[in-house]
Every structure is written in structure tokens, then in C-alpha cells.
Design a protein around this motif. Structure first.
Motif, PDB file in Angstrom:
ATOM      1  N   PRO A 109     -22.389  25.961  14.930  1.00  0.00           N
ATOM      2  CA  PRO A 109     -21.129  25.836  15.683  1.00  0.00           C
ATOM      3  C   PRO A 109     -21.423  25.496  17.147  1.00  0.00           C
ATOM      4  O   PRO A 109     -22.355  26.030  17.743  1.00  0.00           O
ATOM      5  CB  PRO A 109     -20.502  27.218  15.551  1.00  0.00           C
ATOM      6  CG  PRO A 109     -21.223  27.880  14.414  1.00  0.00           C
ATOM      7  CD  PRO A 109     -22.606  27.323  14.425  1.00  0.00           C
ATOM      8  N   TYR A 162     -26.127  25.344   9.566  1.00  0.00           N
ATOM      9  CA  TYR A 162     -24.903  24.871  10.215  1.00  0.00           C
ATOM     10  C   TYR A 162     -24.829  25.494  11.608  1.00  0.00           C
ATOM     11  O   TYR A 162     -25.088  26.696  11.788  1.00  0.00           O
ATOM     12  CB  TYR A 162     -23.668  25.256   9.396  1.00  0.00           C
ATOM     13  CG  TYR A 162     -23.528  24.445   8.134  1.00  0.00           C
ATOM     14  CD1 TYR A 162     -22.719  23.314   8.090  1.00  0.00           C
ATOM     15  CD2 TYR A 162     -24.216  24.803   6.971  1.00  0.00           C
ATOM     16  CE1 TYR A 162     -22.585  22.560   6.936  1.00  0.00           C
ATOM     17  CE2 TYR A 162     -24.093  24.054   5.803  1.00  0.00           C
ATOM     18  CZ  TYR A 162     -23.281  22.932   5.804  1.00  0.00           C
ATOM     19  OH  TYR A 162     -23.161  22.190   4.659  1.00  0.00           O
ATOM     20  N   PRO A 189     -16.929  27.682   8.837  1.00  0.00           N
ATOM     21  CA  PRO A 189     -16.662  28.610   9.937  1.00  0.00           C
ATOM     22  C   PRO A 189     -15.378  29.396   9.675  1.00  0.00           C
ATOM     23  O   PRO A 189     -14.385  28.831   9.219  1.00  0.00           O
ATOM     24  CB  PRO A 189     -16.516  27.686  11.143  1.00  0.00           C
ATOM     25  CG  PRO A 189     -16.146  26.366  10.581  1.00  0.00           C
ATOM     26  CD  PRO A 189     -16.780  26.278   9.231  1.00  0.00           C
ATOM     27  N   ILE A 209     -13.155  19.850  12.605  1.00  0.00           N
ATOM     28  CA  ILE A 209     -13.766  21.032  11.982  1.00  0.00           C
ATOM     29  C   ILE A 209     -12.991  21.434  10.731  1.00  0.00           C
ATOM     30  O   ILE A 209     -11.763  21.560  10.748  1.00  0.00           O
ATOM     31  CB  ILE A 209     -13.812  22.201  12.972  1.00  0.00           C
ATOM     32  CG1 ILE A 209     -14.529  21.780  14.259  1.00  0.00           C
ATOM     33  CG2 ILE A 209     -14.491  23.414  12.343  1.00  0.00           C
ATOM     34  CD1 ILE A 209     -14.450  22.816  15.358  1.00  0.00           C
ATOM     35  N   ILE A 249     -18.903  21.287  15.315  1.00  0.00           N
ATOM     36  CA  ILE A 249     -19.913  21.846  14.417  1.00  0.00           C
ATOM     37  C   ILE A 249     -20.770  20.708  13.873  1.00  0.00           C
ATOM     38  O   ILE A 249     -20.298  19.568  13.755  1.00  0.00           O
ATOM     39  CB  ILE A 249     -19.254  22.641  13.256  1.00  0.00           C
ATOM     40  CG1 ILE A 249     -20.301  23.449  12.487  1.00  0.00           C
ATOM     41  CG2 ILE A 249     -18.491  21.704  12.326  1.00  0.00           C
ATOM     42  CD1 ILE A 249     -19.681  24.429  11.492  1.00  0.00           C
TER      43      ILE A 249
END
Length: 609
Positions: free
Chosen positions: A504, A502, A569, A544, A515
Motif C-alpha cells: 500500500p 502487495y 486492502p 484501488i 497500491i
């Protein structure tokens, strides 16, 4: 995996308003369970009375006394006492009950309460419909031919079986079936022993070894127990099972002998449990002998003891009544207690059918009578009423073998109609409970709700809700931030060297703006004609899904599962543009498992189990 939402799980919101129709419907269910359990108790009581008359009285001329609250349905015969018949009668009963159980319902063997506990924890409260019927007939045969056991096992399975059947017929959930099954246990036990309050508490307490109650069971079991108690008493008369003089506790010095009684009861209880399960293991090791023959062998061993000690056969409640009245000598009481341990172990441990609560009442009362009479001879001015030790002994002994101190105190108080001994009963039961926690006659009890498969999902949520993300901050990983203006070709060279899943995306001020995951770049990877044109902000999603240090792990796990993602996140609570790191689903589950293990370790250190 993409940080996009899959089909969300649906659920039915809980209506917090009181629903009179729903309350009425459930009340009808619990009343119906009470009616069936009460009628089952009546039928079983009739079967036992008739069996005692036709087997022990007519064949052996043996007429054991009854407690004050019970009377023989038929007048006694004039058949002379035949001690030799007592030698073989329990074997005949064991042969018949063994064939019945192992032919039609093998799970009905042994003491029924343990089977009901197992069904609650491991089977969603499901009990086969035929089990209560077979258990009732087999238990009546075992107990009225001289086998030693109690009435609560078959009655508990009658009530539990109907509760399970009703819930299954109505297609209710496993949780609702468990509640209705437990209500049946309380109704059956509360009615047959004329102790409705204790029956309800027993159904909620007997499920666990720790001092834990199944709180959602108490009210349903209370309704069913009251109804069943009324049905039973309408047929057999009102009042308590035993009658006791007006015992009173007025001398604090008497607590010393009561403390000694507690220790004696613990030692006897451990002997009872060891003998009972030692017998079970012994007969289980006899592989070459058919199962339906084993109860006959156990019955023969019971008959050998009964040949010399007839008072250890059948129920023995009448001798407990005599002990309360201070009519039995110490040698008789001692042989009653120890002999009852052996006859119960042989009768039920060999595969016969019956309960273990009834014998426990007799054994505990007999040992209490022994201690009471001895201290009365030593210090008559302190121990003025030896019979009081019988009542307290009943409560203390069953507490020692069952880990049910609260319901047992109420049980004995209701059964004897004596509430003036609550203080010494509380002392003896508390000491007995703490000293005997390593042992239990109910092997299917689990330690606590945390250990019950029935509550696995509940505690998963409860524990997660108590843990904020902040507790996992050391596990939140720092990851490489991708500038939003980075060309895809530059990212492609970086991607070939990283294991990150993943990514960001941040602006020039390092603030989180999007993201994306490795799945989001597949379309670009396999479209080389647009690679030169794409920037990373074109791949990232601005919607997000994030978490904060203040959010609990239950909410976090819901985001993982409902959104089908593996990493979230973690952003600052007051500024969602500041990324603190990424939290992985694997880390959350590992942390949860660690917390559960710590809870179990603390409980083991606390109780020494």
C-alpha cells in the motif's frame, strides 16, 4: 500478482419477471415425464400381473391374495398347489434376471431408488437410457417368480430415466436434469402406489438423511405425479391400493401401545437393514461365483423359506390387506414380517432386481398387527381396533428404515384412504425417526444439502454471504506502508529483505492513495537507466480494489477471482483512506473451510451421527 482486472466473468442476469412462455415450456416437460412414468407404471403392472399368473399360478398353483384396490387380470387356474415348485421357481427367476442385468446394465441390480439417489447427488441426474428398460423386465421376472421386493424401485427408475433422457436430449444443465429426474421418481412411485401427493414429497425427502427437503423438486414432482396417477387409474380404476375400515383415534391412553409399537418397529427395522446389507456383503465376498449366478443362489434361499412360508414370497400386499381387516393371527403375522425380511434380503441383496418400499409396507403392517392384537387382548377397552396398528405400523416401519417421516405418513394415508390416524402416525413416525437415525436402507442418501455434491457451489456462496469481513479482522495483516515519495532505489533495498507481495502507498498523512504488487515493479527492476528517476507513486495504481469490514466474503472472493489478485486492502467503511490491513485469499478460503467443519460438527453433536 498485479492488482489489475483480467477478463471479467460473464453471466446471464436472472429475470425476476414471470415468464409465461418459460413456465409453459417447463410444464410441458413435467407433464411429459408424468405421461411416460404413468404408462411405465401401467406396463409394469401388466407385466407383474401376467407374470404372477403364468409363473406362480400356472406352474406352482400359488395364488396369493390381492389388496382391495387391485384385481387379477386373468381368472385363476385350477392347478393344484405345488409347494416343491416354490422351492425352485425363485431360483429360476433369479438366474434369468441376473443374466439380463449383468449382461446389459449392471447398475440396474438391487433396489432402484438408491441408484436414482446416487445419480442425483453424484452424476448430475444422468441415468443411462437402457437402465429403466432392463430394470423393468428384470424386476418383473424377479418378483413374479416368487422373489420378494417392491414395485417402486423399477418404476422410480422408469420415471427418473425418462426425465434424465429428456433433459440430456434438450441439452439442459445438470441442475435441471436433476430436477426432471426427481420429478420422474415422484411420478413413478406416486402412480404405482396411487399416492400422488406422497410421491412428490417422497422424491424431495428421500434424498437426505436429515429432515431436509429438496424444495425445488416438490412442484415439478407434484405435476408429474398427478399426471402419472391419472394415467394409471384410467387403466386400473380409481381408489386407494388398500381399503381400511373407518379407524378413529379417540383415546389418549392408546398412545402408550403406539409408543411400544414405535420401539418394536425400530428394532425390526434395524434387523431388516442389517440382514439386507449383510446379505449384500456376503454375496459381494463370493468372488469366484459369477455375478449373474448370485441372484439364482439368492432365489434358491428365498425358495427354501417360501417352501415353509409361502406367504413371504412375491409382493405380499394382499396379506397386508388381511391384516388391516384383522383376519390374521399373531403367529402368521410374525412369520410374515420376519420371513419377509429374509426373503427380501436374499432376493434383492443377492443382486436381484426390485424395490424395498413394498416389502417395508408389508413388514411394518405385520408387526403393527402383532402389537395391535396383543394389546387388544390385554386391554380391549383401550385398543379397540387392532387393524389401526397395521396402518400406523406401515408408516412407522418405513420411516425407521428410510428417514422419510413426512412423505411416509402421507403415503400410508393415501394408500389406505385413512386420514383419521394422522396423530398416532405422527407420534410413531417421529419416535421411529429419532431412534433409527443411525441406519438407513438407502445408503446413497447424504446427510443434508451441505453434504451433497449437487449443492456444493450453492452452499459455498450461501455460507460466504453470511460472513462479513469483520469476522476475519484478527486475520487481517498489518503490512509495511510505502510513502508515495520514496525513491525506487530506497524501496529496492527494502524489497530485498521483505516477503511482502502487495504494498500500500500512502501520502504524508498516512492515507491510502495507491497500491502495487511485486509484478508491478518488474519493468523498473529490469530498466536500470530509469531507477534513479522513479518514485513509488509512479509505480502504484490509484484505482484501488478494496474491501471493508461490512462487506461479505462472497463479494470479497469475487474480487479475488474476477480481478485475479491474492490480497485486498481492508479500509474503513466511512473513510476509505484509512487502511486497516491486508486480507489474503488463502485466509478467506481457510476460514470458509473452518465454518463448514463447525457446521458438520454441530450437526453430528446434535443428532449423534
Amino acid at each position: 500478482m498485479p492488482q489489475t482486472e483480467t477478463k471479467p466473468s460473464t453471466y446471464r442476469p436472472v429475470n425476476a419477471k414471470f415468464n409465461i412462455a418459460q413456465a409453459t415450456r417447463w410444464s410441458v416437460y413435467f407433464i411429459a415425464i408424468g405421461l411416460i412414468a404413468g404408462m411405465g407404471s401401467v406396463i409394469f403392472q401388466y407385466l407383474c400381473q401376467l407374470g404372477l399368473h403364468f409363473f406362480l399360478d400356472m406352474l406352482a398353483g400359488y395364488r396369493p391374495p390381492s389388496p382391495a384396490g387391485e384385481h387379477h387380470l386373468l381368472p385363476p387356474t385350477s392347478v393344484p398347489f405345488n409347494r416343491l415348485m416354490l422351492l425352485f421357481l425363485p431360483a429360476m427367476g433369479g438366474m434369468l434376471s441376473g443374466w439380463l442385468v449383468y449382461t446389459f446394465a449392471p447398475e440396474a441390480e438391487g433396489h432402484g431408488t438408491d441408484a436414482a439417489i446416487k445419480a442425483y447427488h453424484n452424476k448430475g441426474g444422468f441415468i443411462r437410457t437402457r437402465v429403466p428398460v432392463i430394470k423393468t423386465i428384470a424386476s418383473a421376472i424377479t418378483l413374479t417368480t416368487g422373489g420378494s421386493g417392491g414395485r417402486e424401485g423399477p418404476i422410480a427408475q422408469i420415471g427418473a430415466g425418462f426425465g434424465s433422457f429428456l433433459a440430456t436430449t434438450l441439452k439442459l444443465s445438470d441442475r435441471e436434469r436433476r430436477i426432471m429426474m426427481a420429478a420422474g421418481i415422484g411420478a413413478g412411485v406416486g402412480s404405482i402406489f396411487r399416492a400422488p401427493l406422497a410421491g412428490a414429497l417422497f422424491a424431495a425427502e428421500v434424498l437426505y438423511r436429515d429432515t431436509d427437503f429438496e424444495s425445488e423438486v416438490i412442484i415439478p414432482a407434484g405435476i408429474s405425479s398427478v399426471v402419472a396417477y391419472c394415467i394409471f387409474c384410467l387403466v386400473f380404476g380409481w381408489g386407494s391400493l388398500f381399503d381400511s375400515p373407518p379407524f378413529n383415534f379417540r383415546n389418549p391412553l392408546e398412545l402408550g401401545p403406539y409408543l411400544v409399537l414405535a420401539l418394536v418397529l425400530v428394532a425390526t427395522g434395524v434387523f431388516y437393514i442389517k440382514a439386507f446389507y449383510g446379505t449384500i456383503h456376503l454375496f459381494a465376498s463370493l468372488k469366484k461365483i459369477p455375478n449373474h449366478i448370485k441372484p439364482a443362489i439368492g432365489g434358491l434361499l428365498t425358495g427354501i423359506i417360501g417352501f415353509f412360508l409361502p406367504h413371504t414370497l412375491a409382493f405380499g400386499y394382499g396379506f397386508a390387506q388381511k391384516a388391516i381387516n384383522n383376519e390374521l393371527a399373531v403367529p402368521f403375522l410374525l412369520t410374515l414380517a420376519l420371513g419377509k425380511v429374509l426373503t427380501t434380503s436374499f432376493s434383492i441383496g443377492s443382486g436381484g432386481s426390485g424395490g424395498v418400499f413394498g416389502p417395508s409396507i408389508v413388514i411394518g403392517g405385520a408387526m403393527g398387527g402383532c402389537v395391535g392384537r396383543i394389546f387388544h387382548d390385554i386391554m380391549p377397552s383401550v385398543v379397540t381396533q387392532p387393524g389401526a396398528f397395521v396402518v400406523v405400523g406401515m408408516a412407522g416401519f418405513f420411516t425407521a428404515v428410510s428417514n422419510t417421516p413426512i412423505s411416509t405418513i402421507i403415503f400410508v394415508s393415501e394408500m389406505t384412504n385413512s386420514y383419521h390416524l394422522l396423530l398416532p402416525s405422527l407420534l410413531v413416525c417421529s419416535v421411529a425417526y429419532m431412534a433409527s437415525r443411525r441406519w438407513t436402507i438407502f445408503r446413497q442418501q447424504v446427510q443434508s444439502k451441505v453434504d451433497s455434491p449437487a449443492h456444493a457451489g450453492d452452499f459455498f456462496v450461501d455460507i460466504l454471504q453470511a460472513i462479513p469481513v469483520n469476522d476475519l479482522m484478527p486475520l487481517v495483516k498489518k503490512v509495511t506502508l510505502i510513502p508515495q515519495d520514496m525513491p525506487f532505489m530506497a524501496f529496492k533495498r527494502y524489497f530485498s529483505e521483505t516477503k511482502q507481495h502487495y504494498f500500500p502507498v500512502v501520502d504524508q498523512e498516512k492515507r491510502l492513495v495507491g497500491i502495487f504488487s511485486i509484478n508491478d515493479i518488474r519493468g523498473v527492476l529490469f530498466s536500470p537507466e530509469i531507477e534513479q528517476l522513479v518514485l513509488m507513486k509512479d509505480v502504484a495504481t490509484a484505482d484501488i480494489i478494496y474491501t471493508t469490514p461490512e462487506e461479505d466474503l462472497n463479494a470479497v472472493l469475487k474480487k479475488f477471482t474476477t480481478r485475479n489478485i491474492d490480497s485486498l486492502p481492508v479500509v474503513q467503511a466511512d473513510d476509505r483512506g484509512i487502511l486497516l490491513g491486508m486480507l489474503n485469499r488463502r485466509e478467506v478460503i481457510a476460514f470458509y473451510n473452518q465454518k463448514v467443519d463447525e457446521m458438520k460438527s454441530r450437526r453430528q453433536d446434535r443428532y449423534g451421527v
